[in-house]
Design a protein around this motif. Structure first.
Motif, PDB file in Angstrom:
ATOM      1  N   ASN A 125     -80.182  26.986   4.980  1.00 13.84           N
ATOM      2  CA  ASN A 125     -79.013  26.484   5.011  1.00 13.84           C
ATOM      3  C   ASN A 125     -78.224  24.781   5.869  1.00 13.84           C
ATOM      4  O   ASN A 125     -78.311  24.834   7.423  1.00 13.84           O
ATOM      5  CB  ASN A 125     -78.388  27.551   5.906  1.00 13.84           C
ATOM      6  N   ILE A 126     -78.005  24.448   5.693  1.00 14.76           N
ATOM      7  CA  ILE A 126     -77.693  22.555   5.458  1.00 14.76           C
ATOM      8  C   ILE A 126     -77.490  22.056   4.399  1.00 14.76           C
ATOM      9  O   ILE A 126     -77.264  22.121   3.393  1.00 14.76           O
ATOM     10  CB  ILE A 126     -79.276  21.769   6.198  1.00 14.76           C
ATOM     11  N   LEU A 127     -76.144  21.373   5.109  1.00 16.44           N
ATOM     12  CA  LEU A 127     -75.311  20.320   4.148  1.00 16.44           C
ATOM     13  C   LEU A 127     -75.749  19.060   5.187  1.00 16.44           C
ATOM     14  O   LEU A 127     -75.402  18.345   5.836  1.00 16.44           O
ATOM     15  CB  LEU A 127     -74.165  20.518   4.551  1.00 16.44           C
ATOM     16  N   THR A 128     -76.620  17.758   3.750  1.00 16.05           N
ATOM     17  CA  THR A 128     -76.541  16.926   3.811  1.00 16.05           C
ATOM     18  C   THR A 128     -75.687  15.566   2.426  1.00 16.05           C
ATOM     19  O   THR A 128     -75.181  16.282   1.570  1.00 16.05           O
ATOM     20  CB  THR A 128     -77.998  16.126   2.978  1.00 16.05           C
ATOM     21  N   LYS A 129     -75.806  14.351   3.291  1.00 15.71           N
ATOM     22  CA  LYS A 129     -75.655  13.375   2.118  1.00 15.71           C
ATOM     23  C   LYS A 129     -76.354  12.388   2.667  1.00 15.71           C
ATOM     24  O   LYS A 129     -76.718  12.223   3.443  1.00 15.71           O
ATOM     25  CB  LYS A 129     -73.939  12.748   3.138  1.00 15.71           C
ATOM     26  N   SER A 130     -76.872  11.530   2.170  1.00 16.99           N
ATOM     27  CA  SER A 130     -77.589  10.379   1.897  1.00 16.99           C
ATOM     28  C   SER A 130     -76.725   8.814   1.248  1.00 16.99           C
ATOM     29  O   SER A 130     -76.342   9.486  -0.106  1.00 16.99           O
ATOM     30  CB  SER A 130     -78.936  10.616   0.701  1.00 16.99           C
ATOM     31  N   LEU A 131     -77.012   8.752   2.097  1.00 16.07           N
ATOM     32  CA  LEU A 131     -75.856   7.074   1.813  1.00 16.07           C
ATOM     33  C   LEU A 131     -77.049   5.559   2.019  1.00 16.07           C
ATOM     34  O   LEU A 131     -78.366   6.228   2.478  1.00 16.07           O
ATOM     35  CB  LEU A 131     -75.311   6.960   3.884  1.00 16.07           C
ATOM     36  N   GLY A 132     -76.897   4.802   1.595  1.00 14.13           N
ATOM     37  CA  GLY A 132     -76.950   3.665   1.554  1.00 14.13           C
ATOM     38  C   GLY A 132     -77.959   3.386   0.399  1.00 14.13           C
ATOM     39  O   GLY A 132     -77.880   4.037  -1.260  1.00 14.13           O
ATOM     40  N   SER A 133     -79.574   3.045   0.506  1.00 16.92           N
ATOM     41  CA  SER A 133     -80.453   2.781  -0.178  1.00 16.92           C
ATOM     42  C   SER A 133     -81.016   4.169  -0.960  1.00 16.92           C
ATOM     43  O   SER A 133     -81.080   5.188  -0.641  1.00 16.92           O
ATOM     44  CB  SER A 133     -81.631   2.778   0.161  1.00 16.92           C
ATOM     45  N   ALA A 134     -80.923   4.104  -2.623  1.00 14.83           N
ATOM     46  CA  ALA A 134     -81.578   5.288  -3.253  1.00 14.83           C
ATOM     47  C   ALA A 134     -83.614   5.564  -3.745  1.00 14.83           C
ATOM     48  O   ALA A 134     -83.648   6.466  -4.316  1.00 14.83           O
ATOM     49  CB  ALA A 134     -81.020   5.554  -4.484  1.00 14.83           C
ATOM     50  N   SER A 135     -84.308   4.709  -2.843  1.00 14.90           N
ATOM     51  CA  SER A 135     -85.587   4.766  -2.676  1.00 14.90           C
ATOM     52  C   SER A 135     -86.047   5.838  -2.224  1.00 14.90           C
ATOM     53  O   SER A 135     -85.476   6.365  -0.960  1.00 14.90           O
ATOM     54  CB  SER A 135     -85.801   3.628  -1.147  1.00 14.90           C
ATOM     55  N   VAL A 136     -86.651   6.214  -3.018  1.00 13.25           N
ATOM     56  CA  VAL A 136     -87.391   7.799  -2.697  1.00 13.25           C
ATOM     57  C   VAL A 136     -87.986   8.085  -0.971  1.00 13.25           C
ATOM     58  O   VAL A 136     -87.784   8.668  -1.032  1.00 13.25           O
ATOM     59  CB  VAL A 136     -87.983   8.726  -3.612  1.00 13.25           C
ATOM     60  N   ASN A 138     -87.704   5.885   1.000  1.00 16.88           N
ATOM     61  CA  ASN A 138     -87.122   5.983   2.239  1.00 16.88           C
ATOM     62  C   ASN A 138     -86.001   6.659   2.654  1.00 16.88           C
ATOM     63  O   ASN A 138     -85.628   7.197   3.981  1.00 16.88           O
ATOM     64  CB  ASN A 138     -86.201   4.273   2.186  1.00 16.88           C
ATOM     65  N   VAL A 139     -85.723   7.031   1.992  1.00 16.55           N
ATOM     66  CA  VAL A 139     -84.563   8.610   2.232  1.00 16.55           C
ATOM     67  C   VAL A 139     -85.213   9.330   2.911  1.00 16.55           C
ATOM     68  O   VAL A 139     -85.076  10.652   3.310  1.00 16.55           O
ATOM     69  CB  VAL A 139     -84.022   9.618   0.072  1.00 16.55           C
ATOM     70  N   ALA A 140     -86.669  10.191   1.812  1.00 15.79           N
ATOM     71  CA  ALA A 140     -87.504  11.126   3.016  1.00 15.79           C
ATOM     72  C   ALA A 140     -88.330  10.736   3.920  1.00 15.79           C
ATOM     73  O   ALA A 140     -88.046  11.642   4.903  1.00 15.79           O
ATOM     74  CB  ALA A 140     -88.806  11.256   1.730  1.00 15.79           C
ATOM     75  N   ARG A 141     -88.397   9.222   3.841  1.00 17.65           N
ATOM     76  CA  ARG A 141     -89.098   8.935   5.675  1.00 17.65           C
ATOM     77  C   ARG A 141     -87.133   9.108   6.885  1.00 17.65           C
ATOM     78  O   ARG A 141     -87.685   9.203   7.571  1.00 17.65           O
ATOM     79  CB  ARG A 141     -88.875   7.656   5.527  1.00 17.65           C
ATOM     80  N   ALA A 142     -86.593   8.607   6.383  1.00 17.29           N
ATOM     81  CA  ALA A 142     -85.098   8.812   7.245  1.00 17.29           C
ATOM     82  C   ALA A 142     -84.667  10.475   7.611  1.00 17.29           C
ATOM     83  O   ALA A 142     -84.763  10.441   8.524  1.00 17.29           O
ATOM     84  CB  ALA A 142     -83.671   8.604   6.187  1.00 17.29           C
TER      85      ALA A 142
END
Length: 177
Positions: A125-136, A138-142
């Protein structure tokens, strides 16, 4: 001999997910040499998760290398029930990820790399938002960076001199009838 059996048994219970496969090129004197970069996340669905990257000329070899790196990178993350203890914003490169705890029944509101990392970690159960770069990658590392920055409720409460129930999300607090 017995030790190898135990690691093989441990490997079977881990959740391994391939997040991204991309073709990369190295320019050499005779032209380009192509290889594959694979991003894999490995988790035990109980709060332990790791991210790995593997490169090889063939996809199966790259997946194997990435999975090995992910197993070595596995770390325990604090969970409160089926969610995370508090909100966090983390950044890696141009990617920014916002993670917010959610009440039971919400599910994993995330996409792509964020969803794969959170599900492998055992967050339900979690809410997320990905902002900025869509690089898979970099998003996974963030996302991994954010999960590693989470603090355990008991430790944080002790450092503040408060009762741990005051720092829990409201739906996790014990009711004083």
């Amino acid at each position: 001999m017995r030790r190898n059996f135990r690691t093989h048994e441990e490997r079977d219970e881990l959740d391994e997910r391939v997040i991204d496969i991309s073709r990369v090129a190295k320019v050499v004197k005779g032209g380009r040499r192509f290889a594959f970069r694979v991003v894999v996340v490995v988790g035990d669905n109980r709060g332990k998760v790791g991210l790995g990257i593997g490169k090889a000329r063939g996809v199966p070899d790259a997946i194997r290398k990435a999975a090995e790196h992910a197993r070595k990178d596995m770390r325990q993350i604090p969970l409160v029930g089926t969610t995370i203890p508090h909100e966090i914003i983390s950044k890696h490169g141009g990617a920014k990820v916002f993670l917010k705890p959610a009440s039971p029944g919400t599910g994993v509101v995330a996409g792509g790399g964020v969803r794969a990392v959170l599900e492998a970690a055992g967050v339900h159960n979690i809410l997320t938002k990905s902002l900025g770069s869509a690089s898979v990658l970099n998003v996974a590392r963030a996302t991994m960076k954010g999960l590693r920055q989470l603090k355990q409720v008991e430790v944080e409460a002790a450092s503040r001199g408060k009762d741990p129930s005051h720092l829990m999300p409201f739906w996790e607090r014990k009711r004083d009838g």
